[in-house]
Structures are given as structure tokens and as C-alpha cells.
Design a protein around this motif. Structure first.
Motif, short mmCIF file in Angstrom:
data_model
loop_
_atom_site.label_atom_id
_atom_site.label_comp_id
_atom_site.label_asym_id
_atom_site.label_seq_id
_atom_site.Cartn_x
_atom_site.Cartn_y
_atom_site.Cartn_z
N ILE A 1 -64.26 5.20 -100.89
CA ILE A 1 -64.03 4.86 -99.48
C ILE A 1 -63.70 3.38 -99.33
O ILE A 1 -62.88 2.98 -98.49
CB ILE A 1 -65.26 5.21 -98.62
N ALA A 2 -64.32 2.53 -100.16
CA ALA A 2 -64.07 1.09 -100.06
C ALA A 2 -62.62 0.74 -100.42
O ALA A 2 -62.14 -0.32 -100.04
CB ALA A 2 -65.03 0.32 -100.96
N PHE A 3 -61.94 1.62 -101.15
CA PHE A 3 -60.54 1.41 -101.48
C PHE A 3 -59.62 1.87 -100.34
O PHE A 3 -58.41 1.70 -100.43
CB PHE A 3 -60.18 2.19 -102.75
N LEU A 4 -60.22 2.46 -99.30
CA LEU A 4 -59.44 3.03 -98.20
C LEU A 4 -59.88 2.50 -96.84
O LEU A 4 -59.54 3.09 -95.82
CB LEU A 4 -59.59 4.56 -98.21
N ASP A 5 -60.64 1.41 -96.82
CA ASP A 5 -61.13 0.92 -95.54
C ASP A 5 -60.00 0.24 -94.76
O ASP A 5 -58.91 0.01 -95.29
CB ASP A 5 -62.32 -0.02 -95.75
N PRO A 6 -60.21 -0.05 -93.47
CA PRO A 6 -59.14 -0.65 -92.65
C PRO A 6 -58.58 -1.94 -93.22
O PRO A 6 -57.38 -2.22 -93.06
CB PRO A 6 -59.84 -0.89 -91.31
N GLY A 7 -59.40 -2.74 -93.90
CA GLY A 7 -58.89 -3.97 -94.51
C GLY A 7 -57.86 -3.67 -95.59
O GLY A 7 -56.83 -4.34 -95.69
N ASN A 8 -58.12 -2.63 -96.40
CA ASN A 8 -57.15 -2.22 -97.42
C ASN A 8 -55.89 -1.66 -96.79
O ASN A 8 -54.77 -1.92 -97.26
CB ASN A 8 -57.77 -1.16 -98.33
N LEU A 9 -56.05 -0.88 -95.72
CA LEU A 9 -54.87 -0.31 -95.05
C LEU A 9 -54.00 -1.41 -94.47
O LEU A 9 -52.76 -1.32 -94.52
CB LEU A 9 -55.32 0.66 -93.94
#
Length: 509
Positions: A64-72
Motif C-alpha cells: 500500500i505504501a507504494f500506492l499512496d497519494p504521494g506516489n500517485l
């Protein structure tokens, strides 16, 4: 079993029953077939699809940490400014992230304790307090991005009726959802995250299908490394947002949700094999989702005047203006995917906060109390931020830059303790990493820290104006580097701190 103790130290204290643990024994998932081959402590049981299914879960929560809003946001800016040219870097950054997370899982399974707990025992009081504060700051920075991402999604889905601050409050209530779900068991909680990941995958795959990116350019972007001076900042961002400090702590605790007898070498190796498979599958899924987002914005905005101005706040509207309504307006597809990313990452942030605080401080509180305390650590500053920054898109973008810097600063304080611990026989027994893997891991950690160091230098060189601010930055940098040197130096004297010089209260079972 003395022959096992030298190979697989348990690190159990006489007051172990009273210590904070990641999961109580009745909360853990029972792995079928645990009675098999009990006579042979060293033999790894044969592969079983049923067991793989039972071990599946922690890796997807970690992903999930690889897909959080910051990553997006990093994905969409990478696509809009660099086109398809940084997809190869996204692939290799995900691979580096996988290596770090596998080491975190290895630490948790082999020792039966998570990273925050081990740091508490390994470092003197002043150092572990600094590490705790740094971990909390990293978590707060990530949580602010995640909560605001959810609030932006709610604002999109309500056509602007719901202001940002109201979305933040609604998102804060997910703490109670988390507590409610946790009462029904680990597997139920993992199922909810699987649904949220599926929502993200479907939403962004739909967008991918709507925009029809160029397949040839996409493939070349993945296979052919390419970097230019114009895209160096986006490249740094792609790598920088993949390794999240709080996620390193989180994964070492999540793997303890399975009932593993870590006194038996074969059982530990079995668990490591299954966790390696499911973590790899989870990050393949996360890579594909990040790929969808990057290519959608590469197709739509690369080379346009809008490319430099796209952020989370206006991305949905830009997509809507570019591609129109269709069967289902792309604005709302983006909003649904962003909401799933924000909600899932804020709940895992709550989870990570419990482990970090409980591990470093040995807090013996009820889980609902710990969840409320750790949640308030992030929610209070987030609400303040939402009220202050809900004035313009540019102010939120500036905030996001500062939050990225905040998290970049914390990366060494998760990576260095992790690598030092997994390299030590006194900690890991026969499951310590070998010289080749150790070398590769330190190279990866060094690259990540150098890349993030470049980001920090670049950021502060533009922001540090004035003698006073410049002096503060220089003083902070000196203390920061000194503490990193101290952490690295600990690798040479860990041996004497473990079983060589045990405290009077230490006892090995």
C-alpha cells in the motif's frame, strides 16, 4: 534445544510475557500442517498452494505504501514531464524497494520481533529516542499526504461540495473502521485491503484503457534507460517516494501475524519462502498500477503547456477536460482510485504507528488506545495543514514538496538499523544475510540515500535564503550526518552489545 540457540537466538527476556508484542498469540493466523515434520527441525516442508494462501496478506498491506497519494502524484508528474522515459526507473526502484522489504520481513520472521523492538534493545536511550522521533516524523509526513489525498478525492467525488478540512475529518474516522475490522481478525482486515487494491487496479486500468497509451513507447520506456537534465528531478522523485521509512518498520511486524515456530529452522525458512513469493507478487501489482498512472499522464500531457502545473488537486479536472465524459466520467474514475489509495494508506499508517510507538517505547496499552494516540499524532497537524493550505493549488504543491523532504531525511534512520541488524549473526543466527546480499543491500541503500541527498541539496539550495536560515540548515546538516555516522559505526560493536554482555535481566529460553 541448545543446538538451535547458537544458530537461532530467540532474544527472549525474563519479563517477555509482559512486553509489547506485534500480535497476541490468539490473533495470529494458524498455518495448516504445522504438525508435519516436527521431528526434523531443519527440513523445509514442501511447497503448498494452501500454505501460500495462508501466508498471503502482509506483503499486500506493505505494498500500500507504494500506492499512496504521494506516489500517485510522483507518477503523474513523472508521466506529464518525462513522458514514458522514466518507466525503467520505476521498475528498478520497485525492485530496490522489494529488496528492502524482503530484508524487513526476514528480520521479523527470524527473530520473532519487529524492527522498532530490536532498535529499542540495541541502541542507548538517547539514540533510540532520536530514532523514534525520526520514525514518527516520517509517519506524520506520509500521513498528511495520505489524508489530504483522501480529502481531495472526496472533494472530487462530491463536486466540490465537501471542503478539504471536512474530508480530512472524515478520513480521520477510518481509525474507528480499522479498530472495528481488527476485532474480526487479521484475515478480514487483509481482505479489506485486497478490495481497496482491486479498486485502484480497476480504476487506473479503466483510465489506461480510456486514454490508449502508445504500447511501443511504453515498452521502450520500460526496457531502455534514458535520463536527461530536464527530467532529473522527476527521476529523483520516482526513487525517493518508493522507499518509505515507516513501511520498513511495518513489514517486520506484519509478518508476525502468522503462527511460526521460529525455534525450528525449517519453519522459518518456509515462512521466508512464502513471504518472498507473496511480497514479490504484491509489488508486481503495485508496479502495474503505478505504470497505469504514469502512462495515462504521459499520453495526455507530455509536451503540453499543462505538464508543469499538474498535481493531485487538478489532475482529475485536467483528465476530464482532455478526455471528456465517456461511459463514466474519467474525473470520477480518478477520484475513486485516489480515494482507495488514500483510505488504504491511512489505515496502514495507523497500523505502522502502533508498531513504531509500541516497539520503541514498550507501551503496554490496549490496541484501541494506542491507535487513537498514534492517529492523533498525525490527524491534528493534518487538520491544521488543511485549514491553512486549502486556499490554492500551488500552496498544496509547496506543502507536498516539504513533506517529501521530511520523509527523505528519515530514510537512513530506517535503512541503516535494518541492514546492521540483518547482517549480524548474534541477531539473526543462521538467517543473517551473506556477504553478496549484504554488499548489494548496502549499495542499494547507499544509492537511495545519495538520490535523496541530491533532492535535499537541490531543495535547500533554492529555499535556504538568508543568513539565519542558512546557518540553521548547516547546523542541522552537521548533526544529521554525525548521527548517520554513529549508526553506521554501530555495525562494528553490535556483537558486544548482544549476548556477549547481557544485562542481568536477559535470559535465553
Amino acid at each position: 534445544m541448545p543446538h538451535l540457540l547458537h544458530e537461532q537466538p530467540l532474544l527472549i527476556n525474563s519479563d517477555d510475557d509482559q512486553r509489547e508484542t506485534a500480535y497476541d498469540s490468539d490473533e495470529k493466523v494458524h498455518i495448516v500442517g504445522v504438525e508435519e515434520t516436527d521431528a526434523d527441525d531443519y527440513r523445509t516442508p514442501p511447497f503448498s498452494w494452501k500454505k501460500l494462501w495462508l501466508f498471503t496478506g502482509p506483503g499486500f498491506l506493505m505494498s500500500i505504501a507504494f500506492l499512496d497519494p504521494g506516489n500517485l502524484e510522483g507518477d503523474l508528474q513523472s508521466g506529464a514531464i518525462a513522458g514514458y522515459s522514466l518507466l525503467w526507473l520505476l521498475l528498478w526502484a520497485t525492485a530496490m524497494g522489494l529488496l528492502v522489504q524482503l530484508l524487513s520481513a526476514r528480520l521479523g520472521v527470524a527473530t520473532g520481533r519487529h524492527l522498532a523492538e530490536l532498535c529499542r534493545d540495541e541502541y542507548p536511550r538517547w539514540a533510540r529516542l532520536v530514532l523514534w522521533v525520526m520514525a514518527e516524523l516520517a509517519l506524520i509526513g506520509a500521513d498528511i499526504q495520505e489524508v489530504i489525498g483522501s480529502a481531495i478525492a472526496l472533494k472530487i467525488l462530491t463536486n466540490g461540495i465537501l471542503p478539504l478540512w471536512a474530508g480530512v475529518i472524515i478520513t480521520a474516522l477510518d481509525c474507528f473502521i480499522f479498530l472495528f475490522l481488527e476485532n474480526y481478525g487479521v484475515r478480514k482486515l487483509e481482505a479489506v485491503f485486497a478490495v481497496l487494491i482491486a479498486i485502484m487496479a480497476v480504476s487506473f486500468a479503466w483510465m489506461f484503457g480510456e486514454t490508449k497509451p502508445n504500447g511501443t513507447e511504453l515498452l521502450l520506456g520500460i526496457l531502455v534507460p534514458k535520463l536527461s537534465s530536464r527530467t532529473i528531478r522527476q527521476a529523483v522523485g520516482v526513487v525517493g517516494c518508493i522507499i518509505m521509512p515507516h513501511n520498513v518498520f511495518l513489514h517486520s511486524a506484519l509478518v508476525q501475524s502468522r503462527d511460526i515456530d521460529n525455534t525450528k529452522r525449517g519453519r522459518v525458512q518456509e515462512a521466508l519462502n512464502y513471504y518472498s513469493i507473496e511480497s514479490t507478487l504484491a509489488l508486481i501489482v503495485s508496479f502495474i498500477i503505478n505504470l497505469f498512472v504514469t502512462t495515462v499522464f504521459a499520453k495526455g500531457f507530455y509536451g503540453t503547456e499543462l505538464a508543469d502545473s499538474i498535481g493531485l488537486v487538478n489532475a482529475g479536472q485536467y483528465l476530464q477536460d482532455k478526455y471528456g465524459g465517456g461511459l463514466f466520467p474519467i474525473l470520477y474514475i480518478w477520484g475513486i482510485g485516489l480515494l482507495a489509495a488514500g483510505q488504504s494508506s491511512t489505515i496502514t499508517g495507523t497500523y505502522a504507528g502502533q508498531f513504531i510507538m509500541g516497539g520503541f517505547l514498550d507501551m503496554r496499552l490496549k490496541k484501541w488506545m494506542r491507535a487513537l494516540i498514534t492517529r492523533s499524532f498525525a490527524i491534528v497537524p493534518t487538520i491544521i495543514v488543511a485549514l491553512v493550505f486549502d486556499t490554492s493549488e500551488s500552496s498544496l504543491d509547496i506543502l507536498n514538496e516539504w513533506l517529501n523532504v521530511l520523509q527523505s531525511i528519515q530514510i537512513p534512520f530506517a535503512l541503516i538499523p535494518l541492514l546492521c541488524l540483518v547482517s549480524k549473526e548474534q541477531v539473526m543466527g543462521t538467517f543473517r544475510i551473506g556477504s553478496i546480499l549484504k554488499t548489494v543491500s548496502w549499495i542499494v541503500a547507499g544509492l537511495v540515500m545519495i538520490i535523496n541527498g541530491y533532492l535535499l541539496v537541490d531543495f535547500f539550495s533554492t529555499e535556504a535564503q538568508g543568513v539565519v536560515f542558512g546557518s540553521v540548515v548547516c547546523a542541522f546538516t552537521a548533526a544529521y550526518v554525525a548521527f548517520i555516522v554513529y549508526l553506521v559505526s554501530r555495525v562494528f560493536n553490535f556483537s558486544s552489545n548482544w549476548f556477549g554482555q547481557k544485562r542481568p535481566t536477559d535470559a535465553v529460553n
